[in-house]
Design a protein around this motif. Structure first.
Motif, PDB file in Angstrom:
ATOM      1  N   LEU A 252       0.903  -1.052   0.217  1.00 18.26           N
ATOM      2  CA  LEU A 252      -0.155  -0.008  -0.097  1.00 18.26           C
ATOM      3  C   LEU A 252       0.874   1.156   0.016  1.00 18.26           C
ATOM      4  N   GLY A 253       1.080   1.602  -1.255  1.00 15.39           N
ATOM      5  CA  GLY A 253       2.310   2.629  -0.999  1.00 15.39           C
ATOM      6  C   GLY A 253       3.620   2.077  -0.926  1.00 15.39           C
ATOM      7  N   ARG A 254       4.301   2.612  -0.016  1.00 19.14           N
ATOM      8  CA  ARG A 254       5.547   2.130   0.662  1.00 19.14           C
ATOM      9  C   ARG A 254       5.366   1.113   1.543  1.00 19.14           C
ATOM     10  N   LEU A 255       4.083   0.897   2.070  1.00 16.79           N
ATOM     11  CA  LEU A 255       3.838  -0.058   3.357  1.00 16.79           C
ATOM     12  C   LEU A 255       3.737  -1.611   2.563  1.00 16.79           C
ATOM     13  N   ARG A 256       4.404  -2.306   3.335  1.00 16.16           N
ATOM     14  CA  ARG A 256       4.177  -3.781   3.077  1.00 16.16           C
ATOM     15  C   ARG A 256       2.964  -4.363   3.847  1.00 16.16           C
ATOM     16  N   THR A 257       2.185  -4.890   3.176  1.00 15.96           N
ATOM     17  CA  THR A 257       1.021  -5.566   3.874  1.00 15.96           C
ATOM     18  C   THR A 257       0.764  -7.138   3.634  1.00 15.96           C
ATOM     19  N   VAL A 258      -0.054  -7.729   4.617  1.00 15.27           N
ATOM     20  CA  VAL A 258      -0.461  -8.883   4.408  1.00 15.27           C
ATOM     21  C   VAL A 258      -1.901  -9.042   4.262  1.00 15.27           C
ATOM     22  N   LEU A 259      -2.421  -9.865   3.596  1.00 14.53           N
ATOM     23  CA  LEU A 259      -3.937  -9.875   3.504  1.00 14.53           C
ATOM     24  C   LEU A 259      -4.329 -10.978   4.245  1.00 14.53           C
ATOM     25  N   LEU A 260      -5.494 -10.823   5.276  1.00 12.51           N
ATOM     26  CA  LEU A 260      -6.049 -11.627   6.079  1.00 12.51           C
ATOM     27  C   LEU A 260      -7.278 -12.202   5.780  1.00 12.51           C
ATOM     28  N   GLN A 261      -7.993 -11.368   5.043  1.00 19.99           N
ATOM     29  CA  GLN A 261      -9.166 -11.604   4.496  1.00 19.99           C
ATOM     30  C   GLN A 261      -9.692 -10.816   3.338  1.00 19.99           C
ATOM     31  N   LYS A 262     -10.308 -11.367   2.327  1.00 19.16           N
ATOM     32  CA  LYS A 262     -10.444 -10.559   1.131  1.00 19.16           C
ATOM     33  C   LYS A 262     -11.774 -10.409   0.837  1.00 19.16           C
ATOM     34  N   ARG A 263     -12.210  -9.114   0.314  1.00 11.68           N
ATOM     35  CA  ARG A 263     -13.709  -8.737   0.352  1.00 11.68           C
ATOM     36  C   ARG A 263     -14.180  -9.721  -0.803  1.00 11.68           C
ATOM     37  N   PRO A 264     -15.245 -10.347  -0.750  1.00 13.52           N
ATOM     38  CA  PRO A 264     -16.047 -11.422  -1.599  1.00 13.52           C
ATOM     39  C   PRO A 264     -16.003 -10.988  -2.974  1.00 13.52           C
ATOM     40  N   ILE A 265     -16.270  -9.886  -3.230  1.00 13.81           N
ATOM     41  CA  ILE A 265     -16.702  -9.520  -4.714  1.00 13.81           C
ATOM     42  C   ILE A 265     -16.006  -8.092  -4.657  1.00 13.81           C
ATOM     43  N   ASN A 266     -15.049  -7.923  -5.491  1.00 13.30           N
ATOM     44  CA  ASN A 266     -14.252  -6.770  -5.458  1.00 13.30           C
ATOM     45  C   ASN A 266     -15.268  -5.750  -6.904  1.00 13.30           C
ATOM     46  N   ASP A 267     -14.566  -4.471  -7.095  1.00  9.92           N
ATOM     47  CA  ASP A 267     -15.207  -3.619  -7.746  1.00  9.92           C
ATOM     48  C   ASP A 267     -15.805  -4.176  -9.196  1.00  9.92           C
ATOM     49  N   TRP A 268     -14.658  -4.615  -9.676  1.00  8.34           N
ATOM     50  CA  TRP A 268     -14.909  -5.083 -11.289  1.00  8.34           C
ATOM     51  C   TRP A 268     -15.960  -6.377 -11.199  1.00  8.34           C
TER      52      TRP A 268
END
Length: 518
Positions: free
Chosen positions: A303-319
């Motif tokens: 997220l920009g310069r931040l390193r992140t780890v995904l714990l839970q994904k939104r079930p249906i994204n924008d597309w």
């Protein structure tokens, strides 16, 4: 292993289910205190109720516009056949079609429809400068190979490339200007909420604020700690409450990502928090300098310069949401046309059976646990209708009319919900919406299944995975409720347009063999 994460989260859901009442507002916090979102937090949440514009919408519009421009240019070339440029109409049409498909695919591969590049005029024009010459050159070579005069093809190629490129550049200037305007007004932004506190929050807040021009917005932070280790003001942002307040905030506001800033929190603690947040339709990520061993490469991002780890994904994204909404509009409109005679016959039968309105309206849980009004054909006597559904309909229920028994058994009473689909409150396929006061005996559904509220992360549907697998009708035992919730969660985790289509096609047959619908 990452594969263990959903199972761990599901266990946390069962241990920390959010108790919700009518309208989706939780009744008490984990500590037992009454839930009341603070005035500042509630005011901010209400200002964010409106969903931002979908970046996927711009991608779809730009992709469609490019295809129309390319096809239009090809048709103009076909009209030059009278002047002797076209040697063979059929072969020319095939070549031009191939050129259009190839150029469109090349634009997609180069990322022309990714939001990050759509909002940059330089990137958009650079992709055009690469894709159009390659695509048109491929079409020109095929035209020459199919016996078209090279000199005339060269003249046409220059005019086609120049004219199409000019219009495409103008379109991109307009799209970039519109995107930037919407981002400045807040109508197009990625909304982020932080969970954490203290000094570790400072660099995270600075980085998100630095990305305002990229459409990211920090909406505030929450923290379960209320000691000196968690000051109420960090980098100009006031603490809005604890984790339960965050969930209430997410019920009211539309947010995209919850970012955990918890330092060296253990995996069980992270999974516990992700499980409690799984009732919201958001991405849950944690900020970390070094990804933990259990986080696979597919879950590590930036997220920009931040390193992140995904714990839970939104079930249906924008597309995917754009695709599903288009699917709903097409099939709901088609169903209304095809089933109009059936709906008229049912309406007449309801009217002749007993006095009262033809339609019945009931408040049910909708997307993100927000209440919606669902339409049905009236199946009960007017003076015995149960709008709250506190008392479930049983077999041979005296409240149900003769016509009502037929339309309930065949689910014809649900057909008016097609208007709910067109209105955007429901989907053709999804977990069935339950009445806000629905219960089994004296037990409310969400107290039977710990992950019950997680089924509201997508819009409710007219039909669903549970229904075609035989779990339709009366919920008179705790086991039935748990099983239906498990089917709903399976659908959410495995959603695709093909799955929606398969469920729709299997629904009529499942209605014929279904039991338990009275």
């Amino acid at each position: 292993m990452v594969r263990d994460i959903p199972r761990t989260i599901q266990g946390a859901q069962a241990r920390h289910s959010v108790r919700t009442g009518p309208g989706g507002v939780s009744g008490r916090s984990a500590s037992g205190r009454p839930r009341l979102l603070g005035g500042q937090a509630e005011g901010l949440a209400r200002s964010l109720r409106r969903r931002p514009a979908h970046p996927a919408l711009f991608a779809a519009l730009l992709r469609s516009l490019d295809a129309l421009l390319l096809i239009g240019a090809a048709l103009m070339f076909m009209r030059l056949g009278a002047h002797g440029v076209v040697a063979d109409g059929q072969s020319t049409a095939l070549v031009l079609l191939g050129g259009v498909v190839f150029t469109s695919a090349l634009l997609g591969v180069l990322g022309a429809y990714r939001f990050r590049r759509m909002r940059s005029l330089f990137a958009s024009i650079a992709i055009l400068a690469l894709a159009l010459p390659v695509g048109f050159a491929m079409a020109a070579l095929l035209l020459i190979w199919t016996s078209h005069p090279p000199a005339l093809v060269a003249v046409w190629l220059t005019s086609w490339w120049g004219g199409t490129a000019a219009v495409m550049v103008i379109a991109r200037v307009a799209v970039v200007a519109r995107i930037r305007h919407l981002m400045r007004s807040g109508a197009l932004e990625h909304r982020i909420v932080l969970l954490g506190g203290g000094a570790p929050m400072v660099p995270v807040i600075k980085e998100i604020d630095r990305q305002k021009k990229a459409g990211r917005r920090l909406c505030g932070f929450f923290d379960e700690r209320w000691s000196d280790r968690s000051p109420s003001l960090v980098q100009g942002y006031h603490k809005l409450g604890d984790l339960d307040d965050l969930i209430e905030f997410g019920r009211i506001a539309h947010i995209d990502t919850v970012l955990l800033v918890l330092g060296d929190a253990s995996k069980p603690r992270l999974m516990e928090l992700a499980g409690r947040l799984s009732v919201l339709p958001v991405d849950v990520r944690m900020v970390c300098d070094t990804p933990p061993e259990w986080a696979g490469a597919g879950r590590v991002g930036r997220l920009g310069r931040l390193r992140t780890v995904l714990l839970q994904k939104r079930p249906i994204n924008d597309w995917q949401a754009f695709q599903k909404r288009s699917f709903d509009l097409v099939f709901a409109s088609l169903a209304l046309v095809l089933l109009a005679p059936v709906m008229a016959a049912v309406a007449l039968a309801v009217r002749l059976e007993s006095p009262g309105p033809i339609l019945f309206r009931q408040k049910r849980h909708g997307y993100n646990n927000k209440p919606i009004w669902v339409w049905k054909f009236r199946s009960m006597y007017l003076d015995q209708c149960d709008a709250s559904a506190v008392r479930a309909v049983r077999q041979n229920d005296s409240r149900v009319t003769r016509v009502g028994r037929i339309i309930r058994r065949t689910s014809l009473d649900e057909l008016p919900q097609l208007f709910n689909v067109l209105g955007g409150e429901m989907s053709m396929v999804g977990p069935r919406p339950h009445a806000t006061a629905a219960r089994t005996g004296d037990i409310v559904y969400d107290r039977i299944a710990g992950s019950y509220a997680s089924r509201h992360r997508v819009k409710p549907g007219i039909t669903g995975w549970a229904q075609i697998n035989g779990w339709r009708g009366e919920l008179n035992t705790s086991e039935k409720i748990r099983t239906r919730v498990d089917h709903d969660l399976y659908y959410i985790e495995h959603w695709s347009l093909w799955l929606d289509l398969m469920i729709l096609l299997r629904t009529p047959a499942s209605l014929l063999r279904a039991k338990g619908a009275y």
